[in-house]
Motif scaffolding. Sequence first.
Motif, PDB file in Angstrom:
ATOM      1  N   PRO A  28       0.783  -0.878  -0.251  1.00  0.00           N
ATOM      2  CA  PRO A  28      -0.377  -0.212   0.026  1.00  0.00           C
ATOM      3  C   PRO A  28       0.525   1.459  -0.205  1.00  0.00           C
ATOM      4  CG  PRO A  28      -0.543  -1.470   2.194  1.00  0.00           C
ATOM      5  CD  PRO A  28      -0.104  -2.131   0.992  1.00  0.00           C
ATOM      6  N   THR A  29       2.479   0.945   0.432  1.00  0.00           N
ATOM      7  CA  THR A  29       3.107   2.230   0.344  1.00  0.00           C
ATOM      8  C   THR A  29       3.557   2.568  -0.684  1.00  0.00           C
ATOM      9  OG1 THR A  29       3.603   2.086   2.518  1.00  0.00           O
ATOM     10  CG2 THR A  29       5.400   3.464   1.428  1.00  0.00           C
ATOM     11  N   ILE A  30       3.754   1.790  -1.607  1.00  0.00           N
ATOM     12  CA  ILE A  30       4.177   2.360  -2.591  1.00  0.00           C
ATOM     13  C   ILE A  30       3.278   2.131  -3.617  1.00  0.00           C
ATOM     14  CG2 ILE A  30       4.964   0.538  -5.387  1.00  0.00           C
ATOM     15  CD1 ILE A  30       6.569  -0.927  -3.250  1.00  0.00           C
ATOM     16  N   GLU A  31       2.069   1.701  -3.254  1.00  0.00           N
ATOM     17  CA  GLU A  31       0.720   2.441  -4.269  1.00  0.00           C
ATOM     18  C   GLU A  31      -0.250   3.386  -3.731  1.00  0.00           C
ATOM     19  OE1 GLU A  31      -1.561  -1.506  -4.584  1.00  0.00           O
ATOM     20  OE2 GLU A  31      -0.364  -2.400  -5.703  1.00  0.00           O
ATOM     21  N   ILE A  32       0.231   3.793  -2.829  1.00  0.00           N
ATOM     22  CA  ILE A  32       0.174   5.441  -2.879  1.00  0.00           C
ATOM     23  C   ILE A  32       0.056   6.718  -3.042  1.00  0.00           C
ATOM     24  CG2 ILE A  32       0.274   5.491  -0.199  1.00  0.00           C
ATOM     25  CD1 ILE A  32      -2.705   6.265   0.316  1.00  0.00           C
ATOM     26  N   ILE A  33       1.073   6.308  -3.680  1.00  0.00           N
ATOM     27  CA  ILE A  33       2.240   7.516  -4.036  1.00  0.00           C
ATOM     28  C   ILE A  33       1.786   8.066  -5.452  1.00  0.00           C
ATOM     29  CG2 ILE A  33       4.672   7.759  -5.149  1.00  0.00           C
ATOM     30  CD1 ILE A  33       5.771   5.524  -3.578  1.00  0.00           C
ATOM     31  N   LYS A  34       1.336   7.496  -5.983  1.00  0.00           N
ATOM     32  CA  LYS A  34       0.894   8.258  -7.286  1.00  0.00           C
ATOM     33  C   LYS A  34      -0.469   9.114  -7.228  1.00  0.00           C
ATOM     34  CE  LYS A  34      -0.013   4.021  -9.225  1.00  0.00           C
ATOM     35  NZ  LYS A  34      -0.511   2.889 -10.132  1.00  0.00           N
ATOM     36  N   TYR A  35      -0.954   8.548  -6.246  1.00  0.00           N
ATOM     37  CA  TYR A  35      -2.220   9.511  -5.753  1.00  0.00           C
ATOM     38  C   TYR A  35      -1.986  10.902  -4.075  1.00  0.00           C
ATOM     39  CZ  TYR A  35      -4.495   5.288  -7.372  1.00  0.00           C
ATOM     40  OH  TYR A  35      -4.750   4.722  -8.730  1.00  0.00           O
TER      41      TYR A  35
END
Length: 386
Positions: free
Chosen positions: A107-114
């Motif tokens: 989730p840390t990596i995937e929320i960066i774009k947002y």
Amino acid sequence: MKKKIAILGSTGSIGKTLINIIKQDKKNFEIILLSADENYKELLKQAKFFKVKNLIITNENSYNKAIKDKFSKKINIYNNFNNFRKIFRKKVDYTMSSISGIQGLKPTIEIIKYSNKIAIANKEAIICGWDLIHKELKKYKTEFIPVDSEHFSIWYALKDINKDLIEKIYLTASGGPFLNKPLSKLKNVNYKQAIKHPNWKMGKKISIDSATMMNKVFETIEAKKIFDISYKKLSILIHPKSYVHAIIKLKNGLTKIVVHDTSMKIPIYNSLYSSSKTIISKKIDLKILNNLDFKNIDYKRFPLTKILNILPEKSSLFETILVSINDKLVELFLDNRIKYTDISKKMHNMLRLNSFKKYKIKKVMNIKEIINLNNLIKNRVSLISK
């Protein structure tokens, strides 16, 4: 205009500290997302107070209980982190990622774009997946701030400083609850004694890591990755008062020392606001300043710190090996299945195995690889430790 916020792990100590800061300035923030694992009651309480419309509860049992609450009919509650696209229509201003353990990596990596800015308080994510995180930060032009007190202090001290000017960075360690305990008595200590940190209130796992000094090994790895410097320029100093959080020795003859109260509120507050925003803190403690009492590491007392001598300079899957072995050994100690001194003995014995050493030259390629290796190693440690 209100700042839009997302908090991953809002019911943990870091998350709660951030929540309490926002409460004091509620009119200037809108929380878009909160997440938790098991503590759904606290999560719903937070959501009601801030009128949050999106929640993620990863524990299935807690999720099933939460959706039966009357409040749940008015909001969106999800059971995993695969719904960011539904939650975020555009980037939020600030994300706090404070989910503990390897499970916080994805989730840390995937929320960066947002996120326009992300504050990360997840050691495992940085240690195991920094290359993946850094790639996303660059791709989506997301600002990153480390929240660990040591790394935030280093980050703050190095603002506008050329990396080539760094001679040495010193991370400080309190020495934990057994700093002055006779070495002969360490093998008989129990987990209740080991979690009694003299300066910080923390969870059981990180308290054990503080006692063994493994947390400082991890923090050194984090510093190496975050600030892109050699292990040769990083060192640990024992500082029982936990008042000085970082010392930066520069090649121009100057040395920067960063001091702040032993409270995570300081780095969290400063990651949320600009440096011009004020906070009430304690006065400078001259008594502590006059008795800083720095010491070099005693390797007999803290044998796990020797691991720093065998780490590869280039990022690899070996860091995941370290995290996974330590996680399992601490779990075994907390379950009274091994002794306190077994943590370091078994760690060093396992790191000598060729089956583990080979990962020093294996580059991190993706999240799935890290998660699978973590599960594999934990299972193997369980078998080896029987």
